[in-house]
Motif scaffolding. Structure first.
Motif, PDB file in Angstrom:
ATOM      1  N   THR A 112      -2.170  -3.181   1.430  1.00 58.19           N
ATOM      2  CA  THR A 112      -2.913  -3.058   2.687  1.00 58.19           C
ATOM      3  C   THR A 112      -3.202  -1.596   2.991  1.00 58.19           C
ATOM      4  O   THR A 112      -2.337  -0.737   2.831  1.00 58.19           O
ATOM      5  N   LEU A 113      -4.420  -1.343   3.415  1.00 62.63           N
ATOM      6  CA  LEU A 113      -4.848   0.007   3.777  1.00 62.63           C
ATOM      7  C   LEU A 113      -5.177   0.026   5.262  1.00 62.63           C
ATOM      8  O   LEU A 113      -6.053  -0.712   5.717  1.00 62.63           O
ATOM      9  N   ARG A 114      -4.490   0.856   6.009  1.00 61.41           N
ATOM     10  CA  ARG A 114      -4.662   0.886   7.455  1.00 61.41           C
ATOM     11  C   ARG A 114      -5.461   2.119   7.871  1.00 61.41           C
ATOM     12  O   ARG A 114      -5.180   3.227   7.432  1.00 61.41           O
ATOM     13  N   ASN A 115      -6.434   1.880   8.736  1.00 57.54           N
ATOM     14  CA  ASN A 115      -7.229   2.949   9.320  1.00 57.54           C
ATOM     15  C   ASN A 115      -7.724   3.937   8.261  1.00 57.54           C
ATOM     16  O   ASN A 115      -8.453   3.556   7.367  1.00 57.54           O
ATOM     17  N   ARG A 116      -7.280   5.194   8.337  1.00 57.49           N
ATOM     18  CA  ARG A 116      -7.813   6.226   7.451  1.00 57.49           C
ATOM     19  C   ARG A 116      -7.188   6.247   6.057  1.00 57.49           C
ATOM     20  O   ARG A 116      -7.481   7.126   5.248  1.00 57.49           O
ATOM     21  N   GLU A 117      -6.291   5.304   5.783  1.00 55.07           N
ATOM     22  CA  GLU A 117      -5.762   5.181   4.416  1.00 55.07           C
ATOM     23  C   GLU A 117      -6.849   4.706   3.459  1.00 55.07           C
ATOM     24  O   GLU A 117      -6.675   4.782   2.251  1.00 55.07           O
ATOM     25  N   GLN A 118      -7.962   4.221   4.003  1.00 54.64           N
ATOM     26  CA  GLN A 118      -9.074   3.732   3.194  1.00 54.64           C
ATOM     27  C   GLN A 118      -9.571   4.808   2.228  1.00 54.64           C
ATOM     28  O   GLN A 118     -10.023   4.502   1.127  1.00 54.64           O
ATOM     29  N   GLN A 119      -9.442   6.073   2.620  1.00 54.50           N
ATOM     30  CA  GLN A 119      -9.922   7.156   1.758  1.00 54.50           C
ATOM     31  C   GLN A 119      -9.008   7.379   0.546  1.00 54.50           C
ATOM     32  O   GLN A 119      -9.352   8.118  -0.369  1.00 54.50           O
ATOM     33  N   TYR A 120      -7.841   6.730   0.545  1.00 52.01           N
ATOM     34  CA  TYR A 120      -6.917   6.867  -0.582  1.00 52.01           C
ATOM     35  C   TYR A 120      -6.880   5.587  -1.422  1.00 52.01           C
ATOM     36  O   TYR A 120      -5.850   5.224  -1.971  1.00 52.01           O
ATOM     37  N   LYS A 121      -8.022   4.936  -1.522  1.00 53.34           N
ATOM     38  CA  LYS A 121      -8.075   3.659  -2.233  1.00 53.34           C
ATOM     39  C   LYS A 121      -7.680   3.808  -3.702  1.00 53.34           C
ATOM     40  O   LYS A 121      -7.050   2.917  -4.276  1.00 53.34           O
ATOM     41  N   ASP A 122      -8.021   4.931  -4.328  1.00 45.32           N
ATOM     42  CA  ASP A 122      -7.643   5.142  -5.732  1.00 45.32           C
ATOM     43  C   ASP A 122      -6.121   5.114  -5.897  1.00 45.32           C
ATOM     44  O   ASP A 122      -5.603   4.580  -6.883  1.00 45.32           O
ATOM     45  N   ASP A 123      -5.405   5.689  -4.918  1.00 40.27           N
ATOM     46  CA  ASP A 123      -3.930   5.654  -4.968  1.00 40.27           C
ATOM     47  C   ASP A 123      -3.423   4.219  -4.820  1.00 40.27           C
ATOM     48  O   ASP A 123      -2.433   3.830  -5.450  1.00 40.27           O
ATOM     49  N   ALA A 124      -4.110   3.451  -3.967  1.00 40.36           N
ATOM     50  CA  ALA A 124      -3.714   2.051  -3.770  1.00 40.36           C
ATOM     51  C   ALA A 124      -3.930   1.254  -5.051  1.00 40.36           C
ATOM     52  O   ALA A 124      -3.111   0.407  -5.420  1.00 40.36           O
ATOM     53  N   ILE A 125      -5.030   1.516  -5.739  1.00 38.57           N
ATOM     54  CA  ILE A 125      -5.309   0.824  -7.006  1.00 38.57           C
ATOM     55  C   ILE A 125      -4.254   1.190  -8.047  1.00 38.57           C
ATOM     56  O   ILE A 125      -3.781   0.337  -8.800  1.00 38.57           O
ATOM     57  N   ASP A 126      -3.866   2.476  -8.073  1.00 37.51           N
ATOM     58  CA  ASP A 126      -2.811   2.908  -9.008  1.00 37.51           C
ATOM     59  C   ASP A 126      -1.499   2.189  -8.715  1.00 37.51           C
ATOM     60  O   ASP A 126      -0.776   1.798  -9.643  1.00 37.51           O
ATOM     61  N   LEU A 127      -1.177   2.022  -7.420  1.00 42.45           N
ATOM     62  CA  LEU A 127       0.053   1.318  -7.038  1.00 42.45           C
ATOM     63  C   LEU A 127      -0.008  -0.136  -7.491  1.00 42.45           C
ATOM     64  O   LEU A 127       0.980  -0.683  -8.012  1.00 42.45           O
ATOM     65  N   LEU A 128      -1.162  -0.747  -7.325  1.00 43.84           N
ATOM     66  CA  LEU A 128      -1.344  -2.144  -7.733  1.00 43.84           C
ATOM     67  C   LEU A 128      -1.181  -2.285  -9.236  1.00 43.84           C
ATOM     68  O   LEU A 128      -0.520  -3.216  -9.723  1.00 43.84           O
ATOM     69  N   ARG A 129      -1.774  -1.372  -9.989  1.00 42.72           N
ATOM     70  CA  ARG A 129      -1.678  -1.411 -11.455  1.00 42.72           C
ATOM     71  C   ARG A 129      -0.253  -1.141 -11.925  1.00 42.72           C
ATOM     72  O   ARG A 129       0.215  -1.743 -12.899  1.00 42.72           O
ATOM     73  N   ARG A 130       0.438  -0.243 -11.236  1.00 41.87           N
ATOM     74  CA  ARG A 130       1.834   0.031 -11.585  1.00 41.87           C
ATOM     75  C   ARG A 130       2.669  -1.226 -11.415  1.00 41.87           C
ATOM     76  O   ARG A 130       3.487  -1.572 -12.276  1.00 41.87           O
ATOM     77  N   PHE A 131       2.485  -1.906 -10.294  1.00 38.15           N
ATOM     78  CA  PHE A 131       3.229  -3.137 -10.016  1.00 38.15           C
ATOM     79  C   PHE A 131       2.954  -4.170 -11.104  1.00 38.15           C
ATOM     80  O   PHE A 131       3.863  -4.828 -11.615  1.00 38.15           O
ATOM     81  N   GLN A 132       1.679  -4.299 -11.460  1.00 32.34           N
ATOM     82  CA  GLN A 132       1.277  -5.261 -12.483  1.00 32.34           C
ATOM     83  C   GLN A 132       1.894  -4.915 -13.830  1.00 32.34           C
ATOM     84  O   GLN A 132       2.407  -5.791 -14.545  1.00 32.34           O
ATOM     85  N   ASN A 133       1.883  -3.640 -14.192  1.00 28.05           N
ATOM     86  CA  ASN A 133       2.449  -3.207 -15.479  1.00 28.05           C
ATOM     87  C   ASN A 133       3.962  -3.397 -15.519  1.00 28.05           C
ATOM     88  O   ASN A 133       4.534  -3.735 -16.564  1.00 28.05           O
TER      89      ASN A 133
END
Length: 246
Positions: free
Chosen positions: A152-173
């Motif tokens: 989940t990305l709240r408010n201005r965390e939207q600008q860090y979407k690449d970091d969120a994708i990295d976190l998702l990929r890390r979890f998956q790996n």
């Protein structure tokens, strides 16, 4: 970082501006990702007309201009296609399209509700909480459930979407061979990936565990059987030593 103030006002330290928190919340609630063309990174799009017929491939700006000049709605149909697919709607048709899409989505979710589990994470999740969710996802997958992992990305965390994708990929790996990717959505505010259990690997893992437990059991039995023999040999040796001394 945001500092709150009475009266519904806030100050964004990064942007150095004041904002109305109530207005920002309302704007977030009214957000429609289907018409947010900033999500489209491609310079070109595949355009559908009002009857859902293919018009052709156009520069993204030209597609927007066509819709604006006609006073129509330009909506995103697919961000995963190459190039992305957009469609032109009459306002009433667009609302009907949203209703039908939401109806289908809810029907699909209702079918999957008993077989899909959700695991949610924030962008700044602590390692302990991350490990807890990893353990939970592993349990669900081994139980035969699909797992929808959401960041989940709240408010201005939207600008860090690449970091969120990295976190998702890390979890998956980190889940390794337990699951394979079924679907994903990396375009919206709350990104997610749906993982389906890899039954062959899970079954192989369970079989390996059973074999390991069986091997330990057999070793324990052998150890139990050999223990009286060792005690008997020690007693015999002790008796022979006493006899020799006499």
């Amino acid at each position: 970082m945001v500092a709150g103030y009475r009266g519904g006002r806030g100050f964004d330290i990064d942007e150095e501006i004041f904002f109305d928190e109530d207005e920002e919340e309302l704007a977030e609630q009214a957000y429609d990702p289907n018409v947010d063309l900033e999500r489209i990174n491609s310079p070109t799009v595949r355009l559908l007309d009002e009857q859902n017929n293919m018009i052709g491939v156009f520069p993204t700006r030209e597609a927007l201009k066509r819709a604006e000049n006609a006073g129509l709605v330009l909506a995103i149909v697919s961000t995963e296609a190459d190039p992305p697919v957009l469609r032109i709607f009459q306002e009433g048709d667009y609302q009907k399209h949203l209703f039908e899409t939401e109806k289908k989505k809810k029907a699909q979710q209702k079918k999957q509700v008993t077989r899909t589990k959700e695991v949610k994470m924030g962008l700044k999740i602590h390692e302990h909480d991350y490990a807890v969710r990893q353990k939970l996802a592993t349990k669900f997958l081994r139980g035969g459930y699909k797992v929808k992992v959401i960041v989940t990305l709240r408010n201005r965390e939207q600008q860090y979407k690449d970091d969120a994708i990295d976190l998702l990929r890390r979890f998956q790996n980190d889940l390794g061979q337990l699951a394979s990717e079924e679907s994903k959505n990396l375009a919206d505010r709350n990104i997610y990936v749906v993982l389906t259990p890899n039954k062959a690997n899970i079954q192989r893992e369970q079989q390996d565990k059973l074999r390991e437990e069986e091997l330990k059991r057999q070793q324990a039995e052998v150890s139990t059987e050999e223990q009286p023999k060792e005690q008997e040999a020690e007693a015999r040796a002790s008796t022979e030593e006493i006899s020799a001394n006499v």
